[in-house]
Design a protein around this motif. Sequence first.
Motif, PDB file in Angstrom:
ATOM      1  N   SER A  52     -49.938 105.095  27.232  1.00 21.28           N
ATOM      2  CA  SER A  52     -48.665 104.426  27.556  1.00 21.28           C
ATOM      3  C   SER A  52     -48.863 103.007  28.050  1.00 21.28           C
ATOM      4  CB  SER A  52     -47.903 105.233  28.616  1.00 21.28           C
ATOM      5  OG  SER A  52     -47.668 106.539  28.182  1.00 21.28           O
ATOM      6  N   HIS A  53     -50.061 102.689  28.568  1.00 23.30           N
ATOM      7  CA  HIS A  53     -50.311 101.377  29.158  1.00 23.30           C
ATOM      8  C   HIS A  53     -51.308 100.541  28.359  1.00 23.30           C
ATOM      9  CE1 HIS A  53     -48.406 103.465  32.534  1.00 23.30           C
ATOM     10  NE2 HIS A  53     -48.133 102.282  33.028  1.00 23.30           N
ATOM     11  N   THR A  54     -51.535 100.908  27.106  1.00 26.59           N
ATOM     12  CA  THR A  54     -52.403 100.090  26.258  1.00 26.59           C
ATOM     13  C   THR A  54     -51.733  98.747  25.985  1.00 26.59           C
ATOM     14  OG1 THR A  54     -53.221 102.107  25.187  1.00 26.59           O
ATOM     15  CG2 THR A  54     -53.694 100.016  24.086  1.00 26.59           C
ATOM     16  N   GLN A  55     -52.470  97.651  26.146  1.00 24.04           N
ATOM     17  CA  GLN A  55     -51.917  96.313  25.944  1.00 24.04           C
ATOM     18  C   GLN A  55     -51.540  96.093  24.476  1.00 24.04           C
ATOM     19  OE1 GLN A  55     -51.386  94.117  28.575  1.00 24.04           O
ATOM     20  NE2 GLN A  55     -51.991  95.901  29.777  1.00 24.04           N
ATOM     21  N   LYS A  56     -50.419  95.397  24.243  1.00 18.96           N
ATOM     22  CA  LYS A  56     -49.880  95.222  22.884  1.00 18.96           C
ATOM     23  C   LYS A  56     -50.877  94.663  21.868  1.00 18.96           C
ATOM     24  CE  LYS A  56     -44.907  95.072  23.674  1.00 18.96           C
ATOM     25  NZ  LYS A  56     -43.656  94.279  23.521  1.00 18.96           N
ATOM     26  N   PRO A  57     -51.689  93.669  22.229  1.00 13.33           N
ATOM     27  CA  PRO A  57     -52.631  93.155  21.214  1.00 13.33           C
ATOM     28  C   PRO A  57     -53.621  94.205  20.718  1.00 13.33           C
ATOM     29  CG  PRO A  57     -52.462  91.642  23.074  1.00 13.33           C
ATOM     30  CD  PRO A  57     -51.778  92.907  23.481  1.00 13.33           C
ATOM     31  N   TYR A  58     -53.751  95.304  21.466  1.00  8.58           N
ATOM     32  CA  TYR A  58     -54.725  96.334  21.115  1.00  8.58           C
ATOM     33  C   TYR A  58     -54.071  97.592  20.544  1.00  8.58           C
ATOM     34  CZ  TYR A  58     -57.677  93.281  23.862  1.00  8.58           C
ATOM     35  OH  TYR A  58     -58.346  92.169  24.353  1.00  8.58           O
ATOM     36  N   VAL A  59     -52.787  97.494  20.210  1.00  6.04           N
ATOM     37  CA  VAL A  59     -52.075  98.596  19.552  1.00  6.04           C
ATOM     38  C   VAL A  59     -51.938  98.259  18.072  1.00  6.04           C
ATOM     39  CG1 VAL A  59     -49.946  99.940  19.439  1.00  6.04           C
ATOM     40  CG2 VAL A  59     -50.803  99.152  21.662  1.00  6.04           C
ATOM     41  N   LEU A  60     -52.496  99.098  17.215  1.00  9.36           N
ATOM     42  CA  LEU A  60     -52.529  98.838  15.778  1.00  9.36           C
ATOM     43  C   LEU A  60     -51.799  99.933  15.017  1.00  9.36           C
ATOM     44  CD1 LEU A  60     -56.396  98.262  15.594  1.00  9.36           C
ATOM     45  CD2 LEU A  60     -54.673  96.532  16.080  1.00  9.36           C
ATOM     46  N   GLU A  61     -51.192  99.562  13.919  1.00  5.78           N
ATOM     47  CA  GLU A  61     -50.592 100.544  13.020  1.00  5.78           C
ATOM     48  C   GLU A  61     -51.319 100.472  11.689  1.00  5.78           C
ATOM     49  OE1 GLU A  61     -46.378 100.625  12.691  1.00  5.78           O
ATOM     50  OE2 GLU A  61     -46.047 100.293  14.848  1.00  5.78           O
ATOM     51  N   ILE A  62     -51.995 101.565  11.331  1.00  3.06           N
ATOM     52  CA  ILE A  62     -52.771 101.601  10.092  1.00  3.06           C
ATOM     53  C   ILE A  62     -52.396 102.871   9.341  1.00  3.06           C
ATOM     54  CG2 ILE A  62     -55.062 101.517   9.052  1.00  3.06           C
ATOM     55  CD1 ILE A  62     -56.139 100.339  11.627  1.00  3.06           C
ATOM     56  N   GLU A  63     -51.449 102.765   8.438  1.00  2.00           N
ATOM     57  CA  GLU A  63     -50.961 103.929   7.702  1.00  2.00           C
ATOM     58  C   GLU A  63     -52.029 104.529   6.799  1.00  2.00           C
ATOM     59  OE1 GLU A  63     -48.202 105.904   7.355  1.00  2.00           O
ATOM     60  OE2 GLU A  63     -47.544 105.067   9.264  1.00  2.00           O
ATOM     61  N   ASN A  64     -52.917 103.689   6.304  1.00  3.85           N
ATOM     62  CA  ASN A  64     -53.951 104.188   5.378  1.00  3.85           C
ATOM     63  C   ASN A  64     -55.320 104.251   6.041  1.00  3.85           C
ATOM     64  OD1 ASN A  64     -54.053 101.386   5.537  1.00  3.85           O
ATOM     65  ND2 ASN A  64     -54.872 101.139   3.471  1.00  3.85           N
ATOM     66  N   TRP A  65     -55.342 104.631   7.334  1.00  2.93           N
ATOM     67  CA  TRP A  65     -56.628 104.718   8.010  1.00  2.93           C
ATOM     68  C   TRP A  65     -57.502 105.778   7.332  1.00  2.93           C
ATOM     69  CZ3 TRP A  65     -55.815 107.162  13.581  1.00  2.93           C
ATOM     70  CH2 TRP A  65     -55.418 108.489  13.445  1.00  2.93           C
ATOM     71  N   LYS A  66     -58.790 105.744   7.627  1.00  2.39           N
ATOM     72  CA  LYS A  66     -59.703 106.713   7.001  1.00  2.39           C
ATOM     73  C   LYS A  66     -60.360 107.615   8.034  1.00  2.39           C
ATOM     74  CE  LYS A  66     -63.725 103.600   6.817  1.00  2.39           C
ATOM     75  NZ  LYS A  66     -64.812 103.084   5.971  1.00  2.39           N
ATOM     76  N   PHE A  67     -59.698 107.785   9.172  1.00  2.00           N
ATOM     77  CA  PHE A  67     -60.255 108.630  10.217  1.00  2.00           C
ATOM     78  C   PHE A  67     -60.273 110.083   9.746  1.00  2.00           C
ATOM     79  CE2 PHE A  67     -59.971 110.922  14.361  1.00  2.00           C
ATOM     80  CZ  PHE A  67     -61.189 110.501  14.858  1.00  2.00           C
ATOM     81  N   ASP A  68     -61.451 110.679   9.716  1.00  2.00           N
ATOM     82  CA  ASP A  68     -61.644 112.015   9.150  1.00  2.00           C
ATOM     83  C   ASP A  68     -61.723 113.052  10.266  1.00  2.00           C
ATOM     84  OD1 ASP A  68     -62.238 114.219   7.651  1.00  2.00           O
ATOM     85  OD2 ASP A  68     -64.271 113.593   7.113  1.00  2.00           O
ATOM     86  N   THR A  69     -60.605 113.689  10.572  1.00  2.00           N
ATOM     87  CA  THR A  69     -60.589 114.679  11.645  1.00  2.00           C
ATOM     88  C   THR A  69     -61.395 115.930  11.270  1.00  2.00           C
ATOM     89  OG1 THR A  69     -58.511 115.597  10.806  1.00  2.00           O
ATOM     90  CG2 THR A  69     -58.363 113.910  12.521  1.00  2.00           C
ATOM     91  N   GLU A  70     -61.437 116.247   9.992  1.00  2.00           N
ATOM     92  CA  GLU A  70     -62.133 117.459   9.571  1.00  2.00           C
ATOM     93  C   GLU A  70     -63.622 117.404   9.921  1.00  2.00           C
ATOM     94  OE1 GLU A  70     -60.654 120.181   8.641  1.00  2.00           O
ATOM     95  OE2 GLU A  70     -58.778 119.070   8.917  1.00  2.00           O
ATOM     96  N   LYS A  71     -64.183 116.213   9.927  1.00  2.00           N
ATOM     97  CA  LYS A  71     -65.590 116.069  10.306  1.00  2.00           C
ATOM     98  C   LYS A  71     -65.810 116.576  11.729  1.00  2.00           C
ATOM     99  CE  LYS A  71     -67.185 112.138  11.817  1.00  2.00           C
ATOM    100  NZ  LYS A  71     -67.674 110.728  11.929  1.00  2.00           N
ATOM    101  N   TYR A  72     -64.871 116.246  12.613  1.00  2.00           N
ATOM    102  CA  TYR A  72     -64.992 116.663  14.005  1.00  2.00           C
ATOM    103  C   TYR A  72     -64.726 118.158  14.154  1.00  2.00           C
ATOM    104  CZ  TYR A  72     -65.072 111.691  15.082  1.00  2.00           C
ATOM    105  OH  TYR A  72     -65.410 110.369  15.142  1.00  2.00           O
ATOM    106  N   PHE A  73     -63.714 118.665  13.463  1.00  2.00           N
ATOM    107  CA  PHE A  73     -63.395 120.081  13.565  1.00  2.00           C
ATOM    108  C   PHE A  73     -64.537 120.949  13.032  1.00  2.00           C
ATOM    109  CE2 PHE A  73     -58.727 118.700  13.057  1.00  2.00           C
ATOM    110  CZ  PHE A  73     -58.600 118.511  14.428  1.00  2.00           C
ATOM    111  N   SER A  74     -65.256 120.447  12.046  1.00  2.00           N
ATOM    112  CA  SER A  74     -66.340 121.233  11.452  1.00  2.00           C
ATOM    113  C   SER A  74     -67.475 121.475  12.449  1.00  2.00           C
ATOM    114  CB  SER A  74     -66.887 120.539  10.194  1.00  2.00           C
ATOM    115  OG  SER A  74     -67.563 119.330  10.534  1.00  2.00           O
TER     116      SER A  74
END
Length: 202
Positions: A52-74
């Motif tokens: 909730s308190h992250t500074q605006k310059p450090y808030v990003l919107e990336i609709e096509n990010w490539k963060f792979d959650t399945e790697k972590y769940f595995s």
Amino acid sequence: MPSLLNYFRFIFSGNLRRTKRISGYKLHYKYRHDAELFDPFMILADHYYKISHTQKPYVLEIENWKFDTEKYFSWVAEKKAKVYCKMFFPLGLFEVERHVVKEQHRTTSFYLFMLDKEVFAFWHKKYDYGRDRLSVIEEDIFPAGMFIEPILKNEEEPILVKGPENQILYVEKFVHTHLFYIRDQEKFNQLIRQIKDLKILP
């Protein structure tokens, strides 16, 4: 008598059990004898505040990010948690698992948060003294070829990435690199509201 029961449980399963009462609600733990118990509500509240308190310059919107959650769940699929706890909420069954996993020849902590058996968040503590922070941003989040603002290389500031379908990822260097992933931000906020309504947190 409870300590004797715990002794026999440990002999047969390697696990101990303990119940803590929080604001009249029971939080049930199952854990290995050498494990430290944690407060899952403080973890969630702490990250809710930070997000909730992250500074605006450090808030990003990336609709096509490539963060792979399945790697972590595995990493933790079908593995026994070092600490497991559960509590029954009006919203459903709340469960948390803490796993100790191997990542690149080092031991790391991985917390899995679930509501009615569905994962809604995880917290990964990398124990890397912050060395992986930038590589996570550059290699695990940003699509190939996407320009990365120099400001994001500032290790003193956490970043908040808003991904597709209401997912978010909070990345910070807090001694080590920490990743806090939320599958659905609205459901996360709803759970925080319920925790506050039940007076589990101030």
